[in-house]
Design a protein around this motif. Structure first.
Motif, PDB file in Angstrom:
ATOM      1  N   THR A 115       0.819  -1.217   0.000  1.00  0.00           N
ATOM      2  CA  THR A 115       0.000   0.000   0.000  1.00  0.00           C
ATOM      3  C   THR A 115       0.853   1.267   0.000  1.00  0.00           C
ATOM      4  OG1 THR A 115      -0.180  -0.111   2.407  1.00  0.00           O
ATOM      5  CG2 THR A 115      -1.977  -1.108   1.120  1.00  0.00           C
ATOM      6  N   LYS A 116       2.131   1.159   0.378  1.00  0.00           N
ATOM      7  CA  LYS A 116       3.028   2.321   0.370  1.00  0.00           C
ATOM      8  C   LYS A 116       3.973   2.325  -0.825  1.00  0.00           C
ATOM      9  CE  LYS A 116       2.937   2.912   5.329  1.00  0.00           C
ATOM     10  NZ  LYS A 116       3.638   2.755   6.586  1.00  0.00           N
ATOM     11  N   ARG A 117       4.389   1.131  -1.256  1.00  0.00           N
ATOM     12  CA  ARG A 117       5.325   1.000  -2.380  1.00  0.00           C
ATOM     13  C   ARG A 117       5.019  -0.276  -3.148  1.00  0.00           C
ATOM     14  NH1 ARG A 117       7.956   2.078   1.988  1.00  0.00           N
ATOM     15  NH2 ARG A 117       8.459  -0.106   2.301  1.00  0.00           N
TER      16      ARG A 117
ATOM     17  N   THR B 175      10.848   0.946  -7.875  1.00  0.00           N
ATOM     18  CA  THR B 175       9.873   0.937  -6.794  1.00  0.00           C
ATOM     19  C   THR B 175       9.072   2.217  -6.972  1.00  0.00           C
ATOM     20  OG1 THR B 175      11.402  -0.218  -5.337  1.00  0.00           O
ATOM     21  CG2 THR B 175       9.538   0.867  -4.298  1.00  0.00           C
ATOM     22  N   VAL B 176       7.743   2.075  -7.032  1.00  0.00           N
ATOM     23  CA  VAL B 176       6.899   3.247  -7.250  1.00  0.00           C
ATOM     24  C   VAL B 176       5.779   3.284  -6.216  1.00  0.00           C
ATOM     25  CG1 VAL B 176       7.380   3.348  -9.728  1.00  0.00           C
ATOM     26  CG2 VAL B 176       5.381   2.111  -8.917  1.00  0.00           C
ATOM     27  N   HIS B 177       5.249   4.465  -5.996  1.00  0.00           N
ATOM     28  CA  HIS B 177       4.099   4.629  -5.110  1.00  0.00           C
ATOM     29  C   HIS B 177       2.871   4.088  -5.843  1.00  0.00           C
ATOM     30  CE1 HIS B 177       0.915   6.529  -2.798  1.00  0.00           C
ATOM     31  NE2 HIS B 177       1.817   6.650  -1.815  1.00  0.00           N
TER      32      HIS B 177
ATOM     33  N   LYS C 289      -0.036   5.157  -6.280  1.00  0.00           N
ATOM     34  CA  LYS C 289      -0.764   6.143  -7.101  1.00  0.00           C
ATOM     35  C   LYS C 289      -0.050   6.409  -8.424  1.00  0.00           C
ATOM     36  CE  LYS C 289       1.130  10.413  -5.101  1.00  0.00           C
ATOM     37  NZ  LYS C 289       2.038  10.705  -6.170  1.00  0.00           N
ATOM     38  N   ASP C 290       1.228   6.083  -8.525  1.00  0.00           N
ATOM     39  CA  ASP C 290       2.012   6.337  -9.738  1.00  0.00           C
ATOM     40  C   ASP C 290       2.154   5.107 -10.641  1.00  0.00           C
ATOM     41  OD1 ASP C 290       2.487   8.957  -8.819  1.00  0.00           O
ATOM     42  OD2 ASP C 290       4.220   8.282  -7.648  1.00  0.00           O
TER      43      ASP C 290
ATOM     44  N   GLY D 158      12.640   0.882  -0.461  1.00  0.00           N
ATOM     45  CA  GLY D 158      12.292   0.558  -1.838  1.00  0.00           C
ATOM     46  C   GLY D 158      13.148  -0.546  -2.421  1.00  0.00           C
TER      47      GLY D 158
ATOM     48  N   ASP E 293      11.639  -3.871  -1.696  1.00  0.00           N
ATOM     49  CA  ASP E 293      10.462  -4.131  -2.526  1.00  0.00           C
ATOM     50  C   ASP E 293      10.841  -4.565  -3.940  1.00  0.00           C
ATOM     51  OD1 ASP E 293       8.657  -3.402  -0.455  1.00  0.00           O
ATOM     52  OD2 ASP E 293       9.004  -1.300  -0.918  1.00  0.00           O
TER      53      ASP E 293
END
Length: 138
Positions: free
Chosen positions: A10-12, A30-32, A34-35, A117, A120
Motif C-alpha cells: 500500500t506504500k510501495r 519501486t513506485v508509489h 498512485k504512480d 524501496g 520491494d
C-alpha cells in the motif's frame, strides 16, 4: 517480450522485469501505488510485455492475508487496463524476508541496504525468479 513482476504494497510497489529473452530477472523500480499506472503506461510504450506476475500474500496456512484485498483490486485494474497481457499470481510469503537477507549479504553500504524501496524491488525480483523456475520445470 518481457515478463513484469510486482511486489504490491500500500506504500510501495516493487517492480522487476525479465530481459527480452526471459532468462534473467532484475529489479526495475519501486513506485508509489498512485504512480503505478503512469509508470506502466510509459514502460509498455517502450517494451513488449507478455505477462504480469503478481505476488499473492498468503498466511502460513495458505489462506489469503489481510493485505490480499489490495492485490485483488490491483489485479482487477491490471486486467481492465491491459486486457491483452496475461496475469499470474505467485505465492510471496517469504519474499521480503529473503530480499532483506540477500541485501544484507550483498556488501552494499548500510545506507543503501536500509532503503525500503530496495527491499520491494528485490522482493519483486524473487517473485519473478520463482515464476520463471516454476515455468521451466513444467
Amino acid at each position: 517480450m518481457r515478463i513484469v513482476a510486482f511486489d504490491y504494497g500500500t506504500k510501495r510497489i516493487g517492480i522487476a522485469v525479465t530481459d527480452p529473452m526471459k532468462l534473467i530477472a532484475t529489479p526495475l523500480a519501486t513506485v508509489h501505488p498512485k504512480d503505478i499506472w503512469t509508470f506502466l503506461d510509459n514502460y509498455i510504450k517502450d517494451e513488449d510485455v507478455e505477462t504480469f506476475v503478481v505476488g499473492k500474500p498468503l498466511q502460513m496456512d495458505g489462506t489469503a492475508s489481510q493485505s490480499a484485498q489490495h492485490i485483488v483490486g490491483f489485479i482487477r485494474k491490471l486486467k481492465k487496463v491491459y486486457p491483452g497481457i496475461q496475469i499470474i499470481e505467485i505465492d510471496e510469503r517469504f519474499t521480503s524476508k529473503i530480499a532483506s537477507r540477500v541485501i544484507a549479504e550483498s556488501g552494499l553500504k548500510k545506507s543503501k541496504r536500509q532503503e525500503k524501496g530496495l527491499v520491494d524491488s528485490v522482493a519483486a525480483t524473487i517473485i519473478l525468479q520463482t515464476y520463471m523456475e516454476i515455468k521451466t520445470s513444467m
